[in-house]
Design a protein around this motif. Structure first.
Motif, PDB file in Angstrom:
ATOM      1  N   GLU A   1      -5.089   3.296  -0.594  1.00  0.00           N
ATOM      2  CA  GLU A   1      -4.304   2.428  -1.537  1.00  0.00           C
ATOM      3  C   GLU A   1      -4.500   0.920  -1.642  1.00  0.00           C
ATOM      4  OE1 GLU A   1      -2.816   4.299  -3.816  1.00  0.00           O
ATOM      5  OE2 GLU A   1      -2.502   6.210  -2.883  1.00  0.00           O
ATOM      6  N   SER A   2      -4.601   0.646  -2.713  1.00  0.00           N
ATOM      7  CA  SER A   2      -4.553  -0.982  -2.823  1.00  0.00           C
ATOM      8  C   SER A   2      -3.446  -1.681  -2.455  1.00  0.00           C
ATOM      9  CB  SER A   2      -4.977  -1.141  -4.256  1.00  0.00           C
ATOM     10  OG  SER A   2      -4.795  -2.643  -4.475  1.00  0.00           O
ATOM     11  N   ASP A   3      -3.636  -2.795  -2.040  1.00  0.00           N
ATOM     12  CA  ASP A   3      -2.431  -3.584  -1.434  1.00  0.00           C
ATOM     13  C   ASP A   3      -1.831  -4.612  -2.821  1.00  0.00           C
ATOM     14  OD1 ASP A   3      -4.408  -5.591  -1.747  1.00  0.00           O
ATOM     15  OD2 ASP A   3      -4.167  -6.237   0.354  1.00  0.00           O
TER      16      ASP A   3
ATOM     17  N   GLN B   1       0.851  -1.116  -0.099  1.00  0.00           N
ATOM     18  CA  GLN B   1       0.030   0.089  -0.053  1.00  0.00           C
ATOM     19  C   GLN B   1       0.981   1.276   0.042  1.00  0.00           C
ATOM     20  OE1 GLN B   1      -2.601  -1.535   3.458  1.00  0.00           O
ATOM     21  NE2 GLN B   1      -3.993  -0.310   2.479  1.00  0.00           N
TER      22      GLN B   1
ATOM     23  N   ASN C   1       2.217   1.954  -3.383  1.00  0.00           N
ATOM     24  CA  ASN C   1       1.519   2.667  -4.170  1.00  0.00           C
ATOM     25  C   ASN C   1       1.305   4.059  -3.928  1.00  0.00           C
ATOM     26  OD1 ASN C   1       0.653   0.673  -6.042  1.00  0.00           O
ATOM     27  ND2 ASN C   1      -0.734  -0.215  -4.469  1.00  0.00           N
TER      28      ASN C   1
END
Length: 549
Positions: free
Chosen positions: A166-168, A51, A54
């Protein structure tokens, strides 16, 4: 003919991937700056590091950009180690104990694009506000509930809010293993701090090396506390070695006093820890005063500066084995470890202690050259001494953004600045730093040897030896001590202590008692300031003849 092995680069991200995949349920425990104990696993750390990676990309950072950190040992700092380096950026750990001017210098010299800081260090950031105007972001490593309000730095970003968006899902990029991964500046006791730029390859190899049994012996059976700070020399590589081996990682945060460390060791079943002598002195004194013992701790690594034999003995009496190690910022940092050989088991307890108090034997990957004044290698007899030079895959080949370095004058070697001996079993002992040795009447007197003897006296809490100018002998040693409460230590006591242990001409001329000794930002004795204490004392007590022998 080349071998037919896969050419897989040694990248820091591979350590995290290994920990997540094969040690995913192992705990990472942190004493947080906010107060509570924080617990999660290597799998959680890996997810949050992705995360963060990103988030760094969303901030506009590009391959090779420097990201500064001002932080204690904790889980968010671990995420920065991996999220920054793993994505091809450079993790620049900043020592908050440096002078403000030095911190400003290294932030500008490194050209940091973003700064991440623990709550503790917001006042430092505010004091350096003029140096932070070009930053993409200044991120405070906390949650929204604890975010500080700053009129001086109104645009502070919350770490948890930053990564929560954020996406992981993030694929760690693959690149040349010689790519820069970390940046650490020396403490700069003389001149400006100098930057040491580590690579992925050097960091991974060093992490593997220190995990070996004869070095720090880190394994999945351990619960490890790196007391040595992550803001200096990567906490001796333990943030890489622990997840690499699957060891439980316990982070002490900002509380490094004896009571806090002992409580953490006991509550988390800690088996191994590493730190500098000044920290262990505080812990041992606290334990003595409160009648405490250890229930699980069985090993401690001591480095950063020489450990007095009395300190090793005090740990031994508590059932804790000491691994004395030698380290430098420029060597990533571990290069020597004092592990006894099988033949040494027959030695007396005192003789074993003398060997364990040496800096140790070379770890694999490090090559040592000890040159005498004539430029030739000295005899390996434990007596002949010379300048110690090293080389290896995790030794700095130069300094960041510096065209020349006197320490690298000998091609292919780094001059450590240490004067040492090496015996037939390859045990290295530091006689002194080149700049700290007392040069008296053509003879060299080791300040370290004198300090170790003084440290063993029951009245002495801490000791330092420095040179004072002398019209006859050029220099003479002076002992400066901090006493334990309720004790005294006179010049007569000093002479009695040294008599019969060293040559008469090596005995210090005088002893000065002070309330405390100054230390560098990394916990070492600050000899420049101690020399000034001595000069000031002589000027005060003997204004008409202050340099008399």
């Amino acid at each position: 003919m080349l071998g037919m092995m896969m050419n897989t680069p040694l990248l820091i991200s591979t350590i995290l991937r290994h920990a997540e995949t094969y040690h995913g349920t192992t705990e990472v425990v942190s004493k947080s700056v906010e107060g509570p104990i924080h617990r999660y696993t290597y799998a959680d750390m890996a997810r949050r590091s992705r995360q963060l990676a990103n988030a760094l990309a969303r901030l506009g950072l590009e391959f090779g950009d420097r990201v500064g950190t001002l932080a204690w040992n904790g889980y968010r700092h671990m995420e920065l180690y991996y999220g920054v380096s793993g994505s091809g950026l450079v993790c620049h750990t900043i020592n908050p104990r440096l002078f403000r001017e030095q911190i400003a210098f290294i932030i500008e010299h490194a050209a940091d694009k973003v700064i991440f800081a623990d709550l503790t260090f917001v006042p430092i950031l505010e004091a350096l506000a003029d140096h932070l105007k070009g930053m993409e972001a200044v991120v405070i490593m906390t949650d929204e509930a604890h975010m500080p309000k700053s009129d001086i730095l109104p645009g502070l970003v919350c770490y948890e809010t930053l990564i929560a968006a954020e996406s992981d899902a993030f694929e760690w990029p693959e690149f040349d293993e010689n790519t820069a991964s970390g940046l650490c500046y020396t403490s700069g006791t003389t001149g400006d701090p100098k930057g040491v730029l580590y690579s992925h390859r050097s960091s991974v190899l060093h992490g593997m090396s220190i995990s070996m049994p004869d070095v720090l012996c880190v394994s999945a059976a351990d619960a490890v506390v790196p007391v040595v700070p992550m803001f200096h020399v990567n906490a001796w590589g333990i943030p890489f070695a622990a997840p690499m081996t699957g060891a439980k990682l316990v982070m002490p945060g900002p509380n490094l006093d004896g009571a806090s460390l002992h409580a953490l060791f006991e509550s988390e079943g800690v088996t191994f820890t590493a730190g500098v002598p000044t920290v262990w002195l505080g812990l041992l004194d606290w334990m003595d005063a409160h009648g405490k013992t250890f229930s699980t701790l069985n090993r401690v690594a001591i480095g950063g500066s020489a450990s007095p034999p009395i300190m090793i003995n005090r740990f031994n009496r508590l059932g804790v084995k000491v691994r004395h190690a030698w380290s430098m910022t420029e060597t990533s940092p571990v290069g020597l470890a004092a592990t006894l050989l099988p033949k040494h088991e027959a030695l007396s307890t005192e003789d074993k202690l003398m060997l364990e108090a040496k800096q140790g034997r070379p770890v694999f990957g490090m090559e040592f050259l000890i040159e005498g004044a004539d430029g030739k290698p000295v005899a390996r007899d434990g007596k002949a001494f010379g300048a110690m030079m090293v080389r290896g895959p995790w030794v700095a080949a130069g300094y960041y953004n510096m065209a020349e370095s006197a320490a690298h004058d000998k091609p292919g070697w780094f001059n450590t600045g240490d004067v040492v001996t090496m015996d037939a079993d390859s045990f290295v002992q530091i006689v002194d730093r080149t700049k700290d040795v007392v040069k008296s009447g053509g003879e060299w007197i080791s300040s370290i040897e004198l300090e170790n003897i003084a440290q063993a006296h029951p009245a002495v809490k801490e000791a330092a030896v420095v040179a004072k100018p002398d019209p006859r002998w050029s220099e003479r040693p002076v002992l400066v001590v901090v006493l334990k409460p309720g004790n005294s230590f006179t010049r007569h006591d000093m002479v009695d202590l040294y008599s019969g242990k060293i040559a008469k001409w090596s005995i210090p001329d005088d002893v000065i008692v002070v309330d405390e000794l100054p230390h560098t930002a990394t916990g070492k004795l600050l000899k420049t300031a101690i020399r000034q204490i001595v000069l000031d004392e002589y000027a005060r007590t003997s204004p008409d003849d202050n340099m008399a022998g």
